[in-house]
Design a protein around this motif. Sequence first.
Motif, short mmCIF file in Angstrom:
data_model
loop_
_atom_site.label_atom_id
_atom_site.label_comp_id
_atom_site.label_asym_id
_atom_site.label_seq_id
_atom_site.Cartn_x
_atom_site.Cartn_y
_atom_site.Cartn_z
N VAL A 178 -78.86 51.89 -81.47
CA VAL A 178 -77.80 50.84 -81.77
C VAL A 178 -76.56 50.88 -80.84
O VAL A 178 -75.86 50.12 -81.12
CB VAL A 178 -77.61 50.80 -83.26
CG1 VAL A 178 -76.74 51.74 -83.67
CG2 VAL A 178 -76.99 49.46 -83.77
N GLY A 179 -76.43 52.05 -80.21
CA GLY A 179 -75.11 52.13 -79.67
C GLY A 179 -75.10 51.20 -78.37
O GLY A 179 -75.77 50.49 -78.08
N THR A 180 -73.84 51.44 -77.60
CA THR A 180 -73.40 50.41 -76.73
C THR A 180 -74.16 51.03 -75.30
O THR A 180 -74.30 50.11 -74.41
CB THR A 180 -72.00 50.37 -76.44
OG1 THR A 180 -71.49 51.71 -76.20
CG2 THR A 180 -71.38 49.86 -77.79
N GLY A 181 -74.44 52.42 -75.39
CA GLY A 181 -75.06 52.71 -73.92
C GLY A 181 -73.75 52.75 -72.76
O GLY A 181 -74.45 52.69 -71.64
N GLY A 182 -72.58 52.94 -73.19
CA GLY A 182 -71.82 52.99 -72.19
C GLY A 182 -71.07 51.83 -71.66
O GLY A 182 -70.22 51.76 -70.83
N ALA A 205 -75.97 44.88 -76.74
CA ALA A 205 -77.00 44.32 -76.31
C ALA A 205 -78.32 44.64 -77.28
O ALA A 205 -79.02 43.78 -77.61
CB ALA A 205 -77.72 45.31 -75.22
N TYR A 206 -78.12 45.61 -78.17
CA TYR A 206 -79.21 45.90 -79.40
C TYR A 206 -78.90 44.63 -80.44
O TYR A 206 -79.83 44.07 -80.86
CB TYR A 206 -78.80 47.02 -80.04
CG TYR A 206 -79.79 47.31 -81.25
CD1 TYR A 206 -80.79 48.02 -81.27
CD2 TYR A 206 -78.92 46.93 -82.56
CE1 TYR A 206 -81.78 47.94 -82.19
CE2 TYR A 206 -79.75 47.04 -83.79
CZ TYR A 206 -81.08 47.61 -83.44
OH TYR A 206 -81.91 47.77 -84.79
N GLY A 207 -77.77 44.12 -80.63
CA GLY A 207 -77.31 42.85 -81.55
C GLY A 207 -78.12 41.78 -81.04
O GLY A 207 -78.72 40.96 -81.78
N LEU A 208 -77.98 41.57 -79.69
CA LEU A 208 -78.79 40.29 -79.20
C LEU A 208 -80.02 40.46 -79.16
O LEU A 208 -80.80 39.48 -79.63
CB LEU A 208 -78.19 40.28 -77.69
CG LEU A 208 -76.75 39.93 -77.48
CD1 LEU A 208 -76.48 39.73 -75.98
CD2 LEU A 208 -76.34 38.36 -78.48
N GLY A 209 -80.90 41.46 -79.19
CA GLY A 209 -82.22 41.73 -79.23
C GLY A 209 -82.63 41.65 -80.84
O GLY A 209 -83.52 40.98 -81.07
N LEU A 210 -81.78 41.94 -81.71
CA LEU A 210 -82.00 41.80 -83.03
C LEU A 210 -82.13 40.34 -83.46
O LEU A 210 -82.77 40.10 -84.14
CB LEU A 210 -80.90 42.49 -83.84
CG LEU A 210 -81.05 42.53 -85.31
CD1 LEU A 210 -82.30 43.35 -85.75
CD2 LEU A 210 -79.84 43.26 -86.06
#
Length: 522
Positions: free
Chosen positions: A363-367, A440-445
């Motif tokens: 769920v992190g931002t990945g930098g 990005a994780y949120g958009l995929g969710l």
Amino acid sequence: MDCHACGAAVVEGQKFCQECGKSLRGVTDTTEQFEHRDVVDAREAAAGPSEPSADEPAPDPSADDVTVVLARDVLAGAAPSAPGAPPADEATLPDLGDLPTREINPREPLPDPTWAPADAALADLGAAPPPAPLDDGAGQSVSTGDFVLDELDDALAAAGAAAAPATEAHRTDEVPVTADATTVLPATGPSTTDEFPAVFDGSGDVHHFPPAREPFKLRLTFVLAFFGAVATLMSSAADVTDIRTSTPVDGINIGITRLSDIGVNLPIAGYVGGVVMALGGLLACYGFRWGAGIAGGGGLAVAGWAALTIGLAEVPIAVAESITRTTTTQQFTLTVTRDLGFWLIISAGAIGVLVFAASLRLVGTGGHRSLNPWVAAVGAVSALILAAGPLIPEGGASFEDNFRSPSALIDLPTAYFGGRLAQVALIGLAGVVGFLLVRAYGLGLVAGGISVAVWMWLSALLGIGENLRTGDEPLGISAGNFGAGDTIPHGVTTVGMVLTLLMLLIAAVLATVQYRRDSQRY
């Protein structure tokens, strides 16, 4: 010839004594005839004295005469004989360790070198000649090298002082500093690295790339999503429920019920949720955070689909049980079987929840920077509208009908109301949380969470898959609105779906542009 130990007779060349066993080496060995010392002395006297060579040192007259030991006597262990004396008896010869040795007279020590320089060199430097060597009373002179060296240092210092100009510098290792020494170097700033020319001047042609993505790594998200997808596929072919009565009864639909009998578009809805969930899990194995979000959202979508399907499957069972309890004129036996498909649907829903929980690890931002918050806020509102649309009553229905049976004659099961509310709640959760995460994780969710809802909304809106023989229509989100005469989605549902898809597309485009800009800054 006798043994030197026991006196037994031995012969020439014998190695050991046969009586005592002693070694006869040097006793019975064949030796050459040596001349006696008297013969050698007489021959040397006749030849006259020989002059020593230049390399050979002169003999020491004070040294004693050296006792000559013949080789035969040494090997036999005999004592040395005096000059002119006959050789001793071989039987009475002493051991080699008792023979006397010659004392070596040491040479006289070399005189100490004179390290003092010549008087003329000191005179040229203006120094006084060194004093005469002192006598220590034994005829030996005392070296005055230290004194001469001190005088030489003083002379060199005086000569250097006369030749050099007068300065305030002392005789140290420090370098004298003059008044204008600070004007030699130009004034510089705090950093001196800019003064040197660049070794590489092609920095404008260098293209920086973001860090390489991590290689494929099998994750729990993909494993669970794969089994969840298999469960959804198997549930479409398996029997869900089986209702039987001993005699035909009006109002009770007997027979085997499958997933397509519950809803004509439910099998494909399960396929969509399972495939999206598995595909997102596979992308998560390559390190894509938005892929993990798709897997988590797909898991929530499958869980909502499973809850709605189970609720719909319980409706004919609840109707049959209600008729059985109220019928008094007819005796029959009701048999209800929840078959394999029923449990496969429940398993798929449970696996979907586990997939969502496992996907939270990425769920992190990945930098990367956060996404546009305004787009996220509008998207969250759109998701709420989409979730609230199926709960709007139509016709004579009321909003409370979403939580209780509309008629006292038919007691709808709690699983039915719970399934409808679970699907819209999970759609809202995936949409609101996914947009507000601004990553990005949120958009995929969001994308995975509305995957099943998109198919059910589109198929109900366009009538895709309608069964013309039976007249069954495809079900909308949450099985449609209460009080409606058909399954066409409510206008609010359509508006919410369109806005959600639009905000998702805008957020994805902005995220892609921002990602490329950030990549060029590396």
